[in-house]
Write an enzyme that holds these catalytic residues in place. Structure first.
Site, PDB file in Angstrom:
ATOM      1  N   ASP A 153      69.791  73.813 -39.582  1.00 44.75           N
ATOM      2  CA  ASP A 153      69.990  72.521 -40.239  1.00 44.75           C
ATOM      3  C   ASP A 153      71.227  72.533 -41.143  1.00 44.75           C
ATOM      4  OD1 ASP A 153      69.706  70.170 -41.858  1.00 44.75           O
ATOM      5  OD2 ASP A 153      67.569  70.165 -41.397  1.00 44.75           O
TER       6      ASP A 153
ATOM      7  N   THR B 281      68.712  64.346 -40.953  1.00 48.57           N
ATOM      8  CA  THR B 281      68.052  65.391 -40.175  1.00 48.57           C
ATOM      9  C   THR B 281      67.121  64.880 -39.072  1.00 48.57           C
ATOM     10  OG1 THR B 281      68.191  66.929 -42.017  1.00 48.57           O
ATOM     11  CG2 THR B 281      66.474  67.357 -40.389  1.00 48.57           C
TER      12      THR B 281
ATOM     13  N   ASN C   7      65.199  59.383 -42.578  1.00 47.11           N
ATOM     14  CA  ASN C   7      64.144  60.306 -42.993  1.00 47.11           C
ATOM     15  C   ASN C   7      63.050  59.579 -43.768  1.00 47.11           C
ATOM     16  OD1 ASN C   7      65.623  62.364 -41.876  1.00 47.11           O
ATOM     17  ND2 ASN C   7      66.271  63.263 -43.812  1.00 47.11           N
TER      18      ASN C   7
HETATM   19 ZN   LIG Z   1      69.757  67.765 -45.692  1.00 54.11          ZN
END
Ligand SMILES: [Zn+2]
Length: 399
Positions: free
Chosen positions: A34, A70, A91
């Site tokens: 990530d 993400t 998110n």
């Molecule tokens: Zn992040």
């Protein structure tokens, strides 16, 4: 005579093994670290990752999808869809019709995921194959009533080694065989937020650990005899840019916060006006700060492919690179790094490296779109892709 017999026997055995190898279904392991910004590769040392690249392929920049967060980008990798099409548009989300909320700690309702079919589901529906996953976003959710045959419930406390050990165990002995596996790791995103990508010392430390993880991954695959026949993609969802307490956009300075709900905050704020005050809210926000763009949903630039979904709120605010949107100046700003900004910014881009029988050896390519990864993975696995926004022609050169 005995010798001749032995040679014959050996020849037959080799032919047989060869034949068995030919019949093995293609296998693919997809790994994400990530927040691995593309230019970390140029600015830090990665001896293990460089070895991997030297024997495989490198794509220096992956143009990801807006918003560069993400969950949305991980879902684009495995569906080949823009966010407006796969439905994971942030998110943090809110659905007006059902009054449902989504966040990274409240992500298990299939409602949010069912607008698309991820590759691990397709893989299990087309033939006698299994999928396996270690914490890739969405893999612990019943999407179209299906999870990967083997998966782990998300828990950030589980070590990289434990995730990898599960993946290699499932790849080694499962029936039907695991042909698609995926592995997710939270760094260097967490450190990028905490220190900011310009903190060379701290970033060097975390990036060395990541390189060691890659070294361990390759060593483990070799030890288990998986390395030669397995295709491995190492990539990421987005990059990271430096933020500062000096670069704040304060919404309370421009607008009464009782007039709207803030569904998602920064650097792309999703604004839901209250009491049919859309025009008033829009005008106040529009005049608020020169360091952000304010869009009515219908005016969001087409290049973002971020408009045609009920989960995209009536007004969105897009901060300039390095700026942070807050509702109140007294809110503590804890992060020195962030992402989510315009996906044309190089700092938002991740990279992609790949190795295995399907890929060239020692091949470099400048850029692909994140949605182009999906049709390539389907091709490698021999799957008929779901409708998607990717173009296999853009990634074919890697094979
Ligand atoms: Zn992040």
């Amino acid at each position: 005579m005995v010798f001749l017999f032995f040679v014959f026997f050996l020849g037959t055995l080799i032919a047989l093994l060869h034949h068995v190898n030919d019949d093995l279904p293609p296998k693919l392991l997809l790994v994400s670290f990530d927040g691995f910004r593309a230019d970390y590769l140029q600015n830090y040392e990665f001896p293990h990752l460089q070895n991997f690249i030297n024997e495989g392929v490198l794509v220096e920049h992956v143009k990801n999808v807006f918003i560069t967060k993400t969950f949305p980008n991980h879902y684009s990798i495995v569906t080949g869809l823009y966010e407006e099409s796969h439905g994971i548009v942030a998110n943090s989300m809110y659905d007006v019709a059902t009054k449902k909320h989504f966040s990274d700690s409240n992500d298990k309702d299939p409602f949010w995921w069912n607008e698309a079919v991820p590759i691990w589901v397709t893989n299990q529906l087309q033939g006698n194959r299994s999928s396996a996953a270690a914490m890739w976003p969405g893999t612990d959710v019943l999407i179209h009533n299906t999870t990967p045959s083997y998966f782990m419930n998300y828990n950030s406390a589980v070590s990289f080694e434990e995730r990898l050990n599960n993946i290699t165990m499932w790849l080694s002995n499962s029936n039907p065989p695991v042909t698609f596996a995926t592995l997710y790791w939270e760094e260097p995103d967490a450190s990028g937020h905490k220190y900011g990508p310009e903190d060379k010392e701290n970033m060097r430390t975390v990036l060395k650990v990541i390189d060691d993880h890659i070294g361990y991954l390759v060593q483990k695959l070799k030890m288990l005899g998986l390395w030669e026949n397995l295709n491995v993609i190492i990539t990421s969802d987005h990059g990271m840019t430096q933020c500062s307490k000096e670069r704040l956009i304060n919404l309370d300075g421009c607008i009464d916060h009782t007039n709207y709900a803030l569904i998602d905050a920064s650097p792309v704020a999703a604004v839901l006006p209250k009491n049919e005050r859309e025009t008033e809210v829009y005008n106040q926000l529009k005049a608020c700060d020169p360091h952000m763009n304010v869009y009515l949903k219908e005016d969001i630039p087409a290049r973002f492919h971020y408009q045609h979904n009920d989960r995209i709120q009536p007004i969105i605010l897009v901060a300039d690179e390095g700026w942070t949107i807050v509702q109140n100046k007294t809110e503590p700003v804890l992060t020195l790094g962030d992402h989510g900004y315009d996906n044309s910014l190089p700092s938002m881009h991740p990279f992609l490296a790949a190795h295995g029988p399907a890929f060239h050896r020692g091949y470099k390519h400048s850029t692909v779109n994140i949605v182009d990864i999906y049709p390539m993975m389907c091709h490698i696995l021999g799957l008929k892709p779901q409708p998607n926004n990717g173009t296999f022609g853009n990634t074919k050169c890697l094979l």
